[in-house]
Design an enzyme around this catalytic site. Structure first.
Site, mmCIF file in Angstrom:
data_model
loop_
_atom_site.group_PDB
_atom_site.id
_atom_site.type_symbol
_atom_site.label_atom_id
_atom_site.label_comp_id
_atom_site.label_asym_id
_atom_site.label_seq_id
_atom_site.Cartn_x
_atom_site.Cartn_y
_atom_site.Cartn_z
ATOM 1 N N GLY A 253 -12.214 13.178 -25.441
ATOM 2 C CA GLY A 253 -11.686 13.961 -24.338
ATOM 3 C C GLY A 253 -12.710 14.325 -23.292
ATOM 4 O O GLY A 253 -12.383 15.039 -22.332
ATOM 5 N N ASP A 254 -13.949 13.852 -23.434
ATOM 6 C CA ASP A 254 -14.990 14.159 -22.447
ATOM 7 C C ASP A 254 -15.967 12.984 -22.399
ATOM 8 O O ASP A 254 -15.646 11.899 -22.870
ATOM 9 C CB ASP A 254 -15.692 15.480 -22.793
ATOM 10 C CG ASP A 254 -16.131 16.249 -21.548
ATOM 11 O OD1 ASP A 254 -16.806 15.643 -20.690
ATOM 12 O OD2 ASP A 254 -15.812 17.440 -21.422
ATOM 13 N N ASP A 255 -17.153 13.197 -21.833
ATOM 14 C CA ASP A 255 -18.104 12.097 -21.632
ATOM 15 C C ASP A 255 -18.352 11.339 -22.932
ATOM 16 O O ASP A 255 -18.562 11.950 -23.992
ATOM 17 C CB ASP A 255 -19.431 12.633 -21.100
ATOM 18 C CG ASP A 255 -19.294 13.353 -19.767
ATOM 19 O OD1 ASP A 255 -18.254 13.176 -19.096
ATOM 20 O OD2 ASP A 255 -20.223 14.088 -19.406
ATOM 21 N N SER A 286 -12.181 7.434 -21.739
ATOM 22 C CA SER A 286 -12.244 8.893 -21.614
ATOM 23 C C SER A 286 -11.655 9.301 -20.272
ATOM 24 O O SER A 286 -11.823 8.595 -19.280
ATOM 25 C CB SER A 286 -13.699 9.381 -21.693
ATOM 26 O OG SER A 286 -13.804 10.723 -21.252
#
Length: 441
Positions: A253-255, A286
């Protein structure tokens, strides 16, 4: 459910095999940096079941894990000890690792975090952050933790470490967190670390976080979290050196990978950069960034190479981010041989990203950004080629673009590139670059 897990694992392995095989054909024999930490063979082996662990998914096994690791720590067998986790689901609270050990997960083994958060241990904030990353004060200890360790391996037959992050994500959404959420795996002040051939999923916060470490190899891992899970970065080397990240699949859900080095005045004071970082043959997806630097870069980031990266359904393909108050430097960064499909933006360098730990940051502490090279970066269905926005009193210099082809339809009246307070050179860039990057096509 077990059949579904086997199917997903098989599918991911096949996808990775195709990706890495393509890289090997396209770029010749696969280069690797993994030799910085040789894999060690442990003659002494014990099983977690020897200490009473039960892999039924219901029995709490915290005492078994802590007892086994205490035994390893105090027995001190020559060459270290391997702790074997057989097939089964082993529910446990967080635990610390020990030096000279291998945590080995068999195929079908799952180490599963408890959802009883009330008893989760707290530890001091990182000195380069000055507080918890989300909230002031202490922070929750990572699910699997190591501080001041040497010669530690986490590996196996693609067993799973499951952080059961849903309860933490909901507390974040409901704003009921008392402290900063725990990472899934964190090593502090450690060296000679190998993490390989394990599936990491559902981390409460960042997945793998080596901080103040040296000689770290992360290879052949799969990292999974829902795209709507908050702040579930894949791998975040932080004020660490000689880090090798290769041959892995990450969907979070992020980098996917973000290189960091401390936060504002605390990171400036601590003064430990991230350096000599290699990121190679990563495939992933992502809603945020594929390969990132920052935004916490106050200790500096230098000598980073990212190459042979395959991204799909990403927010930003490559994202180098900092802010006023950060200070520090970002220099000698090379990113090459990147393929992206379906991205909101291809490449971004920005000097206005990220919050501050408190109001004590120095607005005159400006980041120094120089010597950033992008080479052979291709993309399809890229909505915007990118942006390069430095700072008026600290322009970003030495930006070099070569062999860039990012195909997509720009929004009406929106130029493909947005540039300010930057300078550099561009060669064979499509769509044509902004005038601040003088073209030598």
């Amino acid at each position: 459910m077990m059949m579904f897990r086997v199917f997903v694992s098989t599918l991911l392995c096949y996808f990775l095999y195709l990706s890495f095989s393509y890289s090997a054909v396209a770029y010749g024999s696969m280069e690797t940096c993994s030799g910085i930490v040789p894999m060690r063979y442990r003659h002494e082996r014990i099983s977690i079941t020897d200490f009473g662990a039960v892999g039924d998914g219901r029995t709490m096994n915290t005492k078994a894990f802590r007892a086994a690791i205490y035994w390893i720590q105090h027995l001190r067998r020559r060459g270290g000890t391997l702790l074997y986790v057989p097939p089964g689901v082993y529910l446990t609270e967080s635990f610390n690792l020990a030096s000279h050990m291998t945590l080995y997960l068999a195929q079908g083994a799952v180490i599963k975090a408890t959802q009883e958060t009330w008893n989760w241990p707290l530890i001091a904030p990182l000195p380069s952050y000055g507080r918890g990353r989300e909230l002031p004060g202490e922070r929750y200890m990572s699910f699997i933790h190591g501080d001041g360790l040497r010669d530690v391996i986490i590996t196996g037959e693609n067993g799973t470490i499951d952080g059961m992050g849903g309860v933490w994500w909901n507390m974040w959404r409901d704003r009921t967190l008392q402290h900063t959420r725990p990472n899934l795996v964190e090593f502090l002040n450690s060296k000679n670390i190998i993490i390989s051939n394990v599936i990491f999923q559902n981390s409460p916060f960042w997945n793998i976080h080596p901080v103040y470490c040296s000689n770290v190899v992360i290879r052949y891992v799969t990292i999974l979290a829902p795209h709507d899970s908050p702040n579930t970065d894949g791998i975040d080397p932080d004020s660490s050196s000689n880090v090798c990240i290769e041959d892995s699949f990450i969907s979070t859900g992020d980098d996917l990978v973000a290189v960091k080095s401390g936060w504002d005045e605390y990171g400036i004071k601590y003064g430990r950069p991230s350096s000599d970082i290699t990121i190679r043959r990563i495939t992933g997806s992502s809603p945020f960034s594929g390969i990132a630097v920052g935004s916490e870069t106050s200790g500096g980031v230098q000598n980073m190479l990212a190459e042979h990266i395959n991204l799909y359904d990403v927010g930003l393909g490559i994202n180098i981010k900092t802010n006023i108050g950060r200070g520090g430097f970002i220099k000698n960064i090379t990113i090459s041989d990147v393929w992206m499909n379906k991205a909101r933006s291809g490449i971004r360098i920005a000097g206005d990203v990220g919050g501050h730990p408190d109001t004590k940051f120095d607005p005159n502490a400006l980041p120094f950004v120089k010597g950033i090279t992008f080479n052979n970066i291709r993309g399809e269905e890229v909505q915007r080629a990118g942006s390069f926005r430095g700072l008026k009193n600290a322009p970003f210099t030495g930006i070099y673009l070569s062999e860039i082809n990012l195909n997509g339809v720009a929004k009406p009246r929106s130029p493909p590139w947005d540039c300010s307070d930057v300078s550099g050179v561009a060669s064979k860039v499509s769509p044509p670059p902004c005038p601040q990057l003088s073209s030598i096509q």
